[in-house]
Scaffold this active site. Structure first.
Site, PDB file in Angstrom:
ATOM      1  CG  HIS A 125      38.381  47.600  25.520  1.00 28.63           C
ATOM      2  ND1 HIS A 125      37.197  47.714  24.836  1.00 28.63           N
ATOM      3  CD2 HIS A 125      38.779  46.327  25.326  1.00 28.63           C
ATOM      4  CE1 HIS A 125      36.906  46.561  24.267  1.00 28.63           C
ATOM      5  NE2 HIS A 125      37.845  45.709  24.548  1.00 28.63           N
ATOM      6  CB  VAL A 180      31.813  51.219  17.376  1.00 35.72           C
ATOM      7  CG1 VAL A 180      30.652  52.164  17.137  1.00 35.72           C
ATOM      8  CG2 VAL A 180      31.866  50.111  16.337  1.00 35.72           C
ATOM      9  CD  GLU A 181      34.648  50.162  23.632  1.00 27.77           C
ATOM     10  OE1 GLU A 181      34.108  51.209  23.984  1.00 27.77           O
ATOM     11  OE2 GLU A 181      35.278  49.430  24.404  1.00 27.77           O
ATOM     12  N   GLY A 182      34.451  48.085  19.190  1.00 29.68           N
ATOM     13  CA  GLY A 182      34.499  46.663  18.844  1.00 29.68           C
ATOM     14  C   GLY A 182      35.358  46.428  17.618  1.00 29.68           C
TER      15      GLY A 182
END
Lengths: 319, 253
Positions: free
Chosen positions: A122, B49-51
């Site tokens: 990512h 969190v990665e979002g």
């Protein structure tokens, strides 16, 4: 792998005039800026702020051989595979979410050799867009060291000339077109995003052509009064499409939640029937409704209001 | 008191998180565990969190399904870009990283990419997402997963997320200067890694599990003390809280 070098990307950018002019246009006209074979970067992330109206328009144009890149690819990837618009996905993850498991369509296409899924971590995807946005050929990271992704992607390693440590280098990505949905933009393309920025500032700056859809077109004076909120400047933007509910059935922060019932129904049908279900979905929701209004009528006002109310509750705008 | 494997996993994982630390969590069991820790022994634990959310407080009954949706940002103190979140991880801010995995090897390396050859996989799995980045950058990496023989394999088809990488200082030799895999939590046991061999070993058993059962469900040789410790069963309070977090059992199954 990006085929455009940082030098070519800079030359292409310099070759375009960038006056602060009115760039409003119809969704269909904006989508025609995407050409066969283009690398199209999709804004948002998974089912958040996906430029769904613009993606539907690109599908309606029946484009071919597109390379799609996105940080996390939701089921829009399935629509492009089954419609024949793309056989090349560049992403770090593909699916809808935990409760729905693996994508049957992506599995069938990739395992059957009919599509290529180029997987990066990512952060690696983010740094590739960021290198593009910076106008440099690559960026160093410690991500992907020790991973087989180092071997299967176009990443390279080098010894740091300052410290002697090992680094992973990821190549800049310069998309031909970026499709991005924002909360508001003026006619020139000065755009503001509420909530998560995802990777959209970088893909806007890295891409050669940028198409925005906006929940609301606002007066340039409003942008000037709130310039600290502007995320994308006009000079990076080529087209501005007015699109209330332009990300629906995906979410738009603070404005409407993702329609998970709709997504769930789609996913269940695809799990049961495979590509035939995707073709039926394309007919019903993509090729069928000729306008944004016709598309939204398939859901109905009650449903849209429910999703809006829910979003306002969640972001504290009504409580 | 009876409980399911997923409830046990969430409770056991939550107990590994110390108060005042910062945990990089994914959706599902990791977010349940981190949220539970905040409700019990670690009220000052920060969840990232990665979002793109820092310090979120997920609403019970309304847990996010993806980390980049509004639900994941509830009461957050910052919503940075995805790239920026991972750069904070690379900078070294995050104490814990939680990972699951389709396949795990004795060195704590994880595969979530492909079964079979990468060019033409037999099974195309979802991919890394941020898992590889979490594994590369967080200081203590905790793997949380169901204990199944098909998951715990001697050799991975593909290393998506590096653990110890290989024997000895494999991780260091791969260029990963920071972080390490500290624990593997399953519904049968708690495991760590032998510093001498780099391989996974049993530290303690879950209530009701025995070593023979753990080894039967593990596809590689697994060292263990003659008398491994026994993990305490989930308390009634922990179970009530974790069930209240996910009343529709979207993640608890």
């Amino acid at each position: 792998m990006a085929t455009v070098t940082f030098v070519e990307a800079r030359r292409r950018l310099e070759a375009k005039a960038r006056p602060m002019r009115d760039k409003r246009m119809a969704a269909a006209d904006a989508a025609s800026l995407v050409r066969d074979g283009d690398h199209v970067a999709i804004g948002g992330c998974l089912y958040s702020r996906t430029p769904m109206l613009l993606l539907r328009e690109v599908l309606r144009h029946r484009r071919r051989d597109l390379v799609l890149s996105r940080n996390l690819m939701c089921y829009e990837g399935e629509l492009f595979l089954v419609s024949g618009a793309s056989r090349d996905l560049v992403t770090s993850w593909v699916g809808i979410g935990l409760p729905w498991g693996l994508s049957r369509i992506v599995r069938e296409f990739v395992e059957g050799g009919r599509a290529r899924l180029e997987e990066w971590s990512h952060l690696a995807i983010g740094l590739r867009y960021h290198a593009g946005a910076m106008g440099v050929p690559f960026l160093p990271t410690l991500s992907m060291l020790g991973s087989d992704l180092l071997r299967t992607t176009g990443a390279r390693t080098m010894t740091c000339p300052f410290t002697g440590e090992q680094l992973c280098l990821v190549p800049a990505l310069f998309p031909d077109v970026a499709l991005i949905h924002v909360h508001r933009a003026d006619p020139f393309g000065n755009a503001q995003i509420d909530g998560y920025p995802h990777m959209d500032l970088d893909i806007a700056a890295a891409a050669q052509t940028v198409v925005l859809s906006a929940e609301e077109i606002v007066d340039p004076e409003q942008i000037r009064r709130t310039a600290d909120r502007t995320a994308i400047p006009f000079f990076a933007v080529d087209a501005v499409v007015e699109a209330p509910y332009g990300a629906y059935p995906h979410e738009c922060y603070g404005l409407y939640e993702a329609d998970l019932d709709h997504i769930d129904a789609y996913a269940r049908r695809v799990a049961a029937e495979g590509a035939a279900a995707v073709r039926a979905y394309l007919d019903e929701y993509v090729y069928g409704p000729a306008t944004l209004e016709a598309f939204l009528e398939l859901f109905g006002a009650g449903r849209l209001l429910r999703q809006s109310r829910s979003a306002r509750e969640l972001t504290g705008r009504w409580t | 008191m009876s409980y399911t494997a997923s409830e046990l996993l969430a409770v056991s994982a939550s107990r590994l998180l110390a108060d005042g630390k910062i945990v990089f969590a994914g959706v599902g069991t990791p977010l349940l565990a981190a949220s539970l820790a905040r409700l019990t022994h670690a009220p000052h634990l920060t969840i990232v969190v990665e979002g793109g959310a820092i310090g979120l407080e997920a609403e019970p009954g309304r847990l996010p399904i993806s980390t980049n949706e509004m639900r994941a940002g509830r009461r957050a103190v910052m919503l940075p870009s995805i790239t920026q979140i991972f750069l904070y991880a690379q900078r070294g801010y995050f104490d814990y990283g939680f990972l699951g995995g389709a396949q795990i090897d004795p060195y704590g390396n994880i595969n979530t990419s492909v079964i079979g050859p990468a060019e033409r996989p037999r099974v195309r799995l979802p991919g890394s997402g941020g898992a590889c980045d979490i594994a590369c950058h967080c200081r203590e990496i905790v793997i949380v997963t169901r204990h199944e023989r098909r998951r715990f394999v001697e050799r991975l088809d593909f290393v998506t997320s590096p653990g110890q990488v290989g024997a000895g200082d494999g991780r260091r030799r791969a260029g990963l200067l920071f972080g390490r895999v500290t624990a593997v939590v399953t519904d049968l046991a708690l495991m760590d890694f032998d510093p001498a061999t780099g391989r996974m070993r049993v530290v303690a058993l879950q209530p009701g599990a025995d070593l023979a059962q753990v080894r039967e469900q593990t596809g590689f040789e697994l060292a263990a003390a003659a008398e491994p410790d026994r993990l305490p069963a989930p308390s009634e309070q922990e179970l009530a809280l974790v069930r209240a977090l996910d009343p529709a059992r979207t993640f608890l199954g």
